[in-house]
Design a protein around this motif. Structure first.
Motif, PDB file in Angstrom:
ATOM      1  N   LEU A  49       0.813  -1.131  -0.169  1.00  0.00           N
ATOM      2  CA  LEU A  49      -0.063  -0.145   0.058  1.00  0.00           C
ATOM      3  C   LEU A  49       0.885   1.461   0.014  1.00  0.00           C
ATOM      4  CD1 LEU A  49      -2.930   1.195   0.345  1.00  0.00           C
ATOM      5  CD2 LEU A  49      -2.462   1.196   2.802  1.00  0.00           C
ATOM      6  N   VAL A  50       1.869   1.090   0.919  1.00  0.00           N
ATOM      7  CA  VAL A  50       2.708   2.462   1.017  1.00  0.00           C
ATOM      8  C   VAL A  50       3.505   2.527  -0.205  1.00  0.00           C
ATOM      9  CG1 VAL A  50       4.475   3.618   2.181  1.00  0.00           C
ATOM     10  CG2 VAL A  50       2.889   2.405   3.755  1.00  0.00           C
ATOM     11  N   PHE A  51       4.215   1.558  -0.841  1.00  0.00           N
ATOM     12  CA  PHE A  51       4.891   1.552  -2.039  1.00  0.00           C
ATOM     13  C   PHE A  51       3.874   2.083  -3.361  1.00  0.00           C
ATOM     14  CE2 PHE A  51       6.706  -0.116  -6.115  1.00  0.00           C
ATOM     15  CZ  PHE A  51       7.916   0.301  -5.892  1.00  0.00           C
ATOM     16  N   SER A  55       1.014   3.832  -3.345  1.00  0.00           N
ATOM     17  CA  SER A  55       0.226   4.769  -3.186  1.00  0.00           C
ATOM     18  C   SER A  55       1.500   5.994  -3.264  1.00  0.00           C
ATOM     19  CB  SER A  55      -0.541   4.807  -2.016  1.00  0.00           C
ATOM     20  OG  SER A  55       0.183   4.908  -0.785  1.00  0.00           O
ATOM     21  N   LYS A  56       2.416   5.816  -2.516  1.00  0.00           N
ATOM     22  CA  LYS A  56       3.388   6.726  -2.281  1.00  0.00           C
ATOM     23  C   LYS A  56       4.486   6.783  -3.318  1.00  0.00           C
ATOM     24  CE  LYS A  56       2.756   8.016   2.394  1.00  0.00           C
ATOM     25  NZ  LYS A  56       2.977   8.764   3.167  1.00  0.00           N
ATOM     26  N   VAL A  57       4.881   5.798  -4.139  1.00  0.00           N
ATOM     27  CA  VAL A  57       5.595   5.881  -4.907  1.00  0.00           C
ATOM     28  C   VAL A  57       4.989   5.732  -6.470  1.00  0.00           C
ATOM     29  CG1 VAL A  57       7.704   4.710  -5.945  1.00  0.00           C
ATOM     30  CG2 VAL A  57       7.293   4.632  -3.321  1.00  0.00           C
ATOM     31  N   LEU A  58       4.266   4.787  -6.577  1.00  0.00           N
ATOM     32  CA  LEU A  58       3.479   4.679  -7.804  1.00  0.00           C
ATOM     33  C   LEU A  58       2.142   5.572  -8.271  1.00  0.00           C
ATOM     34  CD1 LEU A  58       3.660   0.699  -8.176  1.00  0.00           C
ATOM     35  CD2 LEU A  58       5.383   2.431  -8.963  1.00  0.00           C
ATOM     36  N   SER A 106      -5.227   4.494  -3.049  1.00  0.00           N
ATOM     37  CA  SER A 106      -4.926   3.741  -2.153  1.00  0.00           C
ATOM     38  C   SER A 106      -6.158   2.653  -1.892  1.00  0.00           C
ATOM     39  CB  SER A 106      -4.924   4.434  -0.701  1.00  0.00           C
ATOM     40  OG  SER A 106      -3.900   5.324  -0.687  1.00  0.00           O
ATOM     41  N   MET A 151      15.642  -6.136 -10.150  1.00  0.00           N
ATOM     42  CA  MET A 151      15.948  -6.059  -8.759  1.00  0.00           C
ATOM     43  C   MET A 151      16.320  -4.756  -8.412  1.00  0.00           C
ATOM     44  SD  MET A 151      17.205  -9.761  -7.172  1.00  0.00           S
ATOM     45  CE  MET A 151      17.526  -9.037  -5.525  1.00  0.00           C
ATOM     46  N   ALA A 174      13.863  -2.262  -8.667  1.00  0.00           N
ATOM     47  CA  ALA A 174      12.635  -2.355  -7.879  1.00  0.00           C
ATOM     48  C   ALA A 174      13.365  -1.513  -6.230  1.00  0.00           C
ATOM     49  CB  ALA A 174      12.468  -3.710  -7.268  1.00  0.00           C
ATOM     50  N   LEU A 196      13.266   2.145  -6.710  1.00  0.00           N
ATOM     51  CA  LEU A 196      11.951   2.752  -6.571  1.00  0.00           C
ATOM     52  C   LEU A 196      11.438   2.821  -5.173  1.00  0.00           C
ATOM     53  CD1 LEU A 196       9.987   0.993  -9.482  1.00  0.00           C
ATOM     54  CD2 LEU A 196      10.429   3.452  -9.014  1.00  0.00           C
ATOM     55  N   SER A 197      11.738   1.550  -4.395  1.00  0.00           N
ATOM     56  CA  SER A 197      11.355   1.561  -2.847  1.00  0.00           C
ATOM     57  C   SER A 197      12.277   2.566  -2.117  1.00  0.00           C
ATOM     58  CB  SER A 197      12.199   0.027  -2.236  1.00  0.00           C
ATOM     59  OG  SER A 197      11.548  -0.798  -2.975  1.00  0.00           O
ATOM     60  N   CYS A 252      13.286   5.431  -3.267  1.00  0.00           N
ATOM     61  CA  CYS A 252      12.697   6.648  -3.494  1.00  0.00           C
ATOM     62  C   CYS A 252      11.437   6.943  -2.632  1.00  0.00           C
ATOM     63  CB  CYS A 252      12.074   6.752  -4.788  1.00  0.00           C
ATOM     64  SG  CYS A 252      13.390   6.857  -5.936  1.00  0.00           S
ATOM     65  N   GLY A 253      10.759   5.686  -2.475  1.00  0.00           N
ATOM     66  CA  GLY A 253       9.527   5.771  -1.618  1.00  0.00           C
ATOM     67  C   GLY A 253       9.817   6.152  -0.255  1.00  0.00           C
ATOM     68  N   MET A 284      -5.304   4.386   8.828  1.00  0.00           N
ATOM     69  CA  MET A 284      -5.498   4.254   7.103  1.00  0.00           C
ATOM     70  C   MET A 284      -6.103   5.569   6.871  1.00  0.00           C
ATOM     71  SD  MET A 284      -5.414   2.742   4.387  1.00  0.00           S
ATOM     72  CE  MET A 284      -5.880   1.280   3.842  1.00  0.00           C
ATOM     73  N   MET A 332      -3.312   8.373   6.847  1.00  0.00           N
ATOM     74  CA  MET A 332      -2.371   7.923   5.761  1.00  0.00           C
ATOM     75  C   MET A 332      -3.193   8.677   4.473  1.00  0.00           C
ATOM     76  SD  MET A 332      -0.902   4.726   3.883  1.00  0.00           S
ATOM     77  CE  MET A 332      -1.992   4.834   2.534  1.00  0.00           C
ATOM     78  N   LEU A 333      -4.252   8.528   4.504  1.00  0.00           N
ATOM     79  CA  LEU A 333      -5.259   9.119   3.087  1.00  0.00           C
ATOM     80  C   LEU A 333      -5.223  10.367   3.237  1.00  0.00           C
ATOM     81  CD1 LEU A 333      -8.215   6.651   3.131  1.00  0.00           C
ATOM     82  CD2 LEU A 333      -6.089   6.648   1.452  1.00  0.00           C
ATOM     83  N   GLU A 376      -2.694  12.440   4.580  1.00  0.00           N
ATOM     84  CA  GLU A 376      -1.407  12.680   4.365  1.00  0.00           C
ATOM     85  C   GLU A 376      -1.101  12.538   2.903  1.00  0.00           C
ATOM     86  OE1 GLU A 376       0.959  10.056   6.532  1.00  0.00           O
ATOM     87  OE2 GLU A 376       2.296  11.634   7.150  1.00  0.00           O
ATOM     88  N   ASN A 377      -1.552  11.770   2.044  1.00  0.00           N
ATOM     89  CA  ASN A 377      -1.429  11.516   0.666  1.00  0.00           C
ATOM     90  C   ASN A 377      -2.261  12.436  -0.128  1.00  0.00           C
ATOM     91  OD1 ASN A 377       0.101   9.543   1.128  1.00  0.00           O
ATOM     92  ND2 ASN A 377      -1.451   7.756   0.678  1.00  0.00           N
ATOM     93  N   GLU A 407      -5.526  12.125  -0.246  1.00  0.00           N
ATOM     94  CA  GLU A 407      -6.633  11.459  -0.911  1.00  0.00           C
ATOM     95  C   GLU A 407      -8.160  11.503  -0.048  1.00  0.00           C
ATOM     96  OE1 GLU A 407      -5.765   7.160  -2.419  1.00  0.00           O
ATOM     97  OE2 GLU A 407      -3.806   7.584  -1.192  1.00  0.00           O
TER      98      GLU A 407
END
Lengths: 317, 665
Positions: free
Chosen positions: A156-158, A160-163, A167, B13, B16, B19-20, B22-23, B312, B315-316, B318-319, B321
């Motif tokens: 979820l974190v990956f 929503s936040k990266v891609l 969510s 790999m 990936a 990207l991680s 970056c996250g 959750m 987090m939404l 924060e995003n 959403e």
């Protein structure tokens, strides 16, 4: 085969009947007002009015009478109305909407996990003890070892936040918002199919008929795809009907986590809300799916492998 | 082949992992990302409230911030689309945006016009006349016109509620208690055969017209006749029982399917239509293009998302959403304690809850095996014991469970919720109760009804008296909460508050959990006390106080206090009887609002003087929001703060300072 099929069908119907009866009786052991009125309603309705409502709904009738009515209605496809989730809405209508969503997501996840998982198992066998095999094993161990809720949170974190994926599920963005739920559903099954495909294929490779095939000069490709994969696939096939039917039931965890309005969350919501008709109908549905899945799996396996017999003294199962 | 595959896998790999990485390094030090605003929808049609009552003008607010046009909130789902069939807040959150009644509230809690443009009474509240606007329309899900909204829709709605075979008696309580002939019609229909009852209507010459106190002299006038003078009757119009139902809808779906309407089949007359509904998924409201108030500000769409947990939801937010998130106790505490937290300045108070919560003592407590808890029952019957609790228990730490920033904003010193009733000079009714009790003025640093000297005196007296009665100490008070960590944590704080005040060697709070619902405990009377409250129904103290009448029908008396089981000569019963007498005297005053308020204040003060119940808190929780709570409707009565009309929003979210500045305006 026919005799076996009839016998199994009869057993299935009896099992479903017993489960439905048990659920019905257990639910009726609760005081009816528990699943009929919420606390606000209890406060504003007089006892007289409450009794009138319960009587009209048939909840004060003797249990055998209620049970008989339940059987009669069920046979006619009438599962009653919802009382709490959506008042007075027919249960069948509510369920049919949700079945579609769960079935769609589940079937996609099943398709993906079958193709990717079985493919992974094949490649792990082909490259046994090489890097690919180790990566595949590592993935399987990771998926099995890490609690799913943790994996889902990471996804979820990956996602929503990266891609930048949504969510939560959205009916207005069904494709994008389904990516994470479907991936989560497939993730565990991929590992399952990979590990079993690899195991059955490695088993087959060690059998005498394979050695004979090699002596006869068959190429590795012919041996692998013409014999090993075909034979290794038979034990996996018996689980396919059940897996497909299970998708109708949805996944409680994935659907709740991503707010997918499918069947998985529906039973939990109905139980929490004391929506008695929905609980009864879903119990019946899940029981039917489980029983039918096992039955169809057996039948499918005998169709694929004529060596397997299910009846008579020579029965192998 | 092997080498190639190894390379491909290694590359995959690496990608990936990049990207991680970056996250994990994504900056999180800025407030939620602003959404792209579009032009706000501005349906408009000026409302002109007129005599006889002068309703407060709707509060028009000029947007000073970049507004949100498509709002996204977290929320559940309605259990029905028929507002006449529900009074619960969970349903009304949605339904008041879809169906509109006669009146609304503004952001100060005053009555404002909705479909009624003016209203009033000329005989002290016995009859009430409502004049309706002629430009309100019923529309379908797509905003296509179905019919005009007329006075007849209110008569249809009332007949529907009072016809037992149509609505099973749901929502009939308010009507039965206030409208002439309502009880008689309910009883009449209950005795009828179902088919016969379903065929009944409200029209001229009908049994309903003959029996029930509602008339429609013309298409746009409703006259209600109350059972007695009811000076607060207009406040009842915001409750679901006085909402309309279009005859056209009944004709369309059939009378037996009126409660089963869905968002696709129902008729709408409020500011939104529900264009998408998925139980457990997403709900979308879209601005009603034919809404009569074309001057108001609406959102183009409002999306409700079902969110699995508070974490959750956070987090939404924060995003970016969702546009509002309620903060849990631990979240609020963490943000409040860290001045560098990105949301530190953004924590604002939500609209205070409608309920006035009390420590409801159980005077006839049982053990789970059904035997009487003699220790507790004897202690709670002792007035000094109750007064020691009343004057001594400082709930400040407990309030922090609900509001870590300004806990004292949760203070509640009365049985009646502040902000419900006023005297003719605008004084809040609860101030009369305060004067009767000689209580200190409200302050931001102390619960007003606390008094250390009196607490110590009553505590000593209680110990002495109860010891003489043969009680052994500590007296165990069994307190039940839900089996979740949040409630258990709060209970632990409450235990500390009570034991600090009473001494753990005198009173020991034992925290227990119920399995599914509190009613398990309440119905078996196994709780020593519970902390509960209720929201009012009408703008009158009676709405809170009637629960304490010594009367078989008083719900609170029966369900929580259990005083009806006490011997007739008990001291508690004597207090309740005296209260009942004062209450009835107050309720009989209908021609002088100030005298009525004063008389109720005397009755309420009596309950508190004897500490029959102990006022505790009002909810005042914290949130992160892009909606200015100052622009929301407020009512201490029916839930109406969710009506999304004229809301002021800010795509960047509001700071505490901005909200305070807006409130000051």
């Amino acid at each position: 085969m026919l005799k076996y099929t009839i016998k199994r069908l009869f057993q299935s119907v009896v099992t479903i009947f017993l489960i439905a009866t048990a659920v019905f009786v257990l639910i009726r052991m609760l005081p009816p007002e528990k699943f009929y009125f919420d606390s606000d309603e209890q406060m504003y309705l007089t006892d007289d009015v409450k009794e009138g409502i319960l009587r009209e709904a048939g909840l004060l009738d003797p249990l055998p009478e209620q049970l008989f009515r339940f059987y009669a209605d069920t046979l006619q496809g009438d599962f009653g109305i919802s009382r709490r989730i959506q008042r007075d809405a027919p249960v069948t209508k509510l369920i049919s909407k949700k079945v579609g969503i769960s079935l769609r997501n589940g079937a996609m996840a099943l398709g993906i996990s079958l193709v990717v998982g079985a493919g992974m198992g094949v490649f792990q066998t082909l490259y046994k003890d090489k890097l690919f095999d180790h990566i595949g094993t590592g993935y399987t161990v990771f998926v099995r070892a890490v609690p799913t809720i943790v994996s889902y949170s990471l996804i979820l974190v990956f996602g929503s936040k990266v891609l930048g994926l949504p969510s939560l599920y959205s009916s207005r963005k069904p494709f994008l918002s389904n990516i994470m739920p479907v991936f989560c559903l497939a993730m565990v099954s991929i590992a399952g199919y990979a590990i079993w495909t690899r195991r059955y294929m490695v088993d087959e490779l060690n059998k005498d008929y394979i050695k004979m095939a090699r002596i006869k000069g068959l190429s590795s490709r012919e041996i692998m795809f013409g014999h090993v994969l075909k034979n290794a696939f038979v034990p996996l096939v018996q689980y396919l009907p059940a897996s497909l039917l299970d998708t109708i039931g949805g996944s409680l965890l994935v659907e709740r986590f991503f707010s997918v309005p499918g069947m998985g969350t529906f039973l939990a919501d109905a139980i929490t809300a004391y929506d008695v008709n929905i609980v009864q109908t879903l119990s019946l549905l899940y029981a039917s799916l489980g029983v039918m899945g096992a039955f169809l799996g057996d039948v499918l396996m005998t169709m694929l492998d004529p060596r397997i017999t299910l009846t008579g003294k020579e029965a192998t199962r | 082949m092997n080498q190639k595959m190894t390379k491909v896998l290694a590359l995959a790999m690496a990608a990936a992992m990049t990207l991680s990485a970056c996250g994990s390094s994504a900056p999180a030090e800025t407030p939620a990302a602003p959404s792209t605003p579009a032009a706000p929808t501005t349906p408009a049609a000026p409302s002109t409230p007129a005599a006889p009552t002068t309703p407060a003008a709707p509060e028009a607010t000029t947007p000073e911030y970049e507004p949100i046009t498509d709002l996204v909130l977290s929320g559940g789902a309605p259990s029905t689309f028929q507002i006449l069939n529900t009074e619960t807040s969970n349903d009304r959150v949605f339904l008041i945006n879809l169906v509109e009644g006669l009146c609304d509230n503004n952001n100060k809690g005053q009555m404002t016009p909705a479909v009624a443009k003016e209203w009033g009474t000329t005989d002290g509240g016995k009859t009430w006349t409502f004049k309706l606007r002629d430009n309100a329309k019923w529309v379908d899900i797509n905003g296509n016109e179905k019919a005009n909204v007329t006075a007849y829709d209110w008569a249809t709605g009332m007949e529907y509620i009072l016809n037992f075979h149509k609505n099973s008696g749901f929502n009939s309580a308010n009507l039965v208690q206030n409208i002439a002939g309502a009880q008689e019609y309910l009883d009449y229909t209950k005795d009828l055969d179902a088919a016969e009852a379903l065929a009944l209507t409200w029209g001229e010459g009908s049994k309903f017209a003959e029996m029930v106190g509602i008339e429609t002299p013309d298409e746009y006038t409703i006259v209600y006749t109350c059972l007695k003078e009811t000076p607060y009757f207009d406040s009842l119009t915001t409750t679901s029982s006085l909402y309309p139902l279009a005859q056209g809808l009944i004709d369309e779906v059939g009378i037996e399917n009126v409660n089963a309407v869905t968002n696709e089949t129902m008729w709408y007359n409020s500011c939104y239509t529900m264009t998408d509904y998925e139980h457990g998924g997403e709900i979308v409201l879209t601005a009603n293009p034919l809404y009569w108030d074309t001057d108001c500000t609406l959102f183009n769409t409002v999306t409700y998302k079902t969110v699995e947990s508070q974490d959750m939801a956070y987090m939404l937010y924060e995003n970016g959403e969702i546009d509002r998130v309620s903060l849990g106790q631990s979240q609020a505490k963490a943000i409040a304690e860290d001045p560098n937290h990105k949301f530190h300045d953004y924590m604002v108070e939500a609209i205070p809850g409608r309920t006035s919560n009390h420590l409801q003592l159980n005077y006839d407590k049982n053990f789970p095996d059904g035997t009487k808890d003699v220790q507790w029952n004897t202690a709670v019957a002792n007035e000094a014991f109750r007064k020691a609790l009343y004057y001594g228990v400082d709930f400040t730490e407990y309030f922090k469970c609900f509001n870590a920033v300004e806990p004292m904003s949760c203070t509640n010193d009365f049985i009646t919720r502040a902000g419900v009733s006023y005297t003719s000079d605008g004084k809040d009714y609860v101030e009369l109760v305060r004067a009767n009790l000689g209580m200190d003025a409200a302050s931001s640093d102390k619960i007003a009804h606390l008094n250390a000297d009196k607490a110590a005196q009553y505590l000593a007296q209680a110990k002495e008296e109860l010891a003489k009665e043969g009680l052994t100490f500590p007296i165990v008070a069994e307190y039940y909460v839900g089996n979740n960590q949040g409630e258990l944590d709060n209970a632990a704080v409450l235990k500390q508050c009570i034991e600090d005040a009473m001494g753990s060697d005198f009173v020991e709070l034992k925290i227990l959990t119920y399995v599914k619902a509190y009613s398990e405990v309440r119905d078996s009377a196994t709780q020593a006390f519970g902390i509960f409250g209720y929201g009012g129904v009408v703008a009158d103290p009676s709405t809170y106080l009637r629960h304490y009448l010594y009367d078989d029908t008083a719900w609170w008396t029966n369900k929580y206090l259990h005083t009806v089981n006490l011997p007739e000569d008990s001291d508690i019963v004597a207090i309740q009887k005296e209260f009942t007498e004062l209450y009835n005297k107050a309720d009989a005053i209908v021609d002088d609002n100030d005298a009525r308020m004063a008389a109720f204040a005397e009755a309420e003060a009596l309950l508190q003087e004897h500490a029959l119940t102990i006022p505790c808190y009002v909810t005042n929780s914290l949130q992160l929001t892009k909606i200015d709570p100052n622009s929301q409707m407020i009512s201490r009565l029916a839930a109406c703060d969710s009506k999304m009309k004229n809301w002021v929003t800010n795509v960047d979210g509001f700071t505490r300072e901005q909200i305070a500045a807006n409130a000051a305006k």
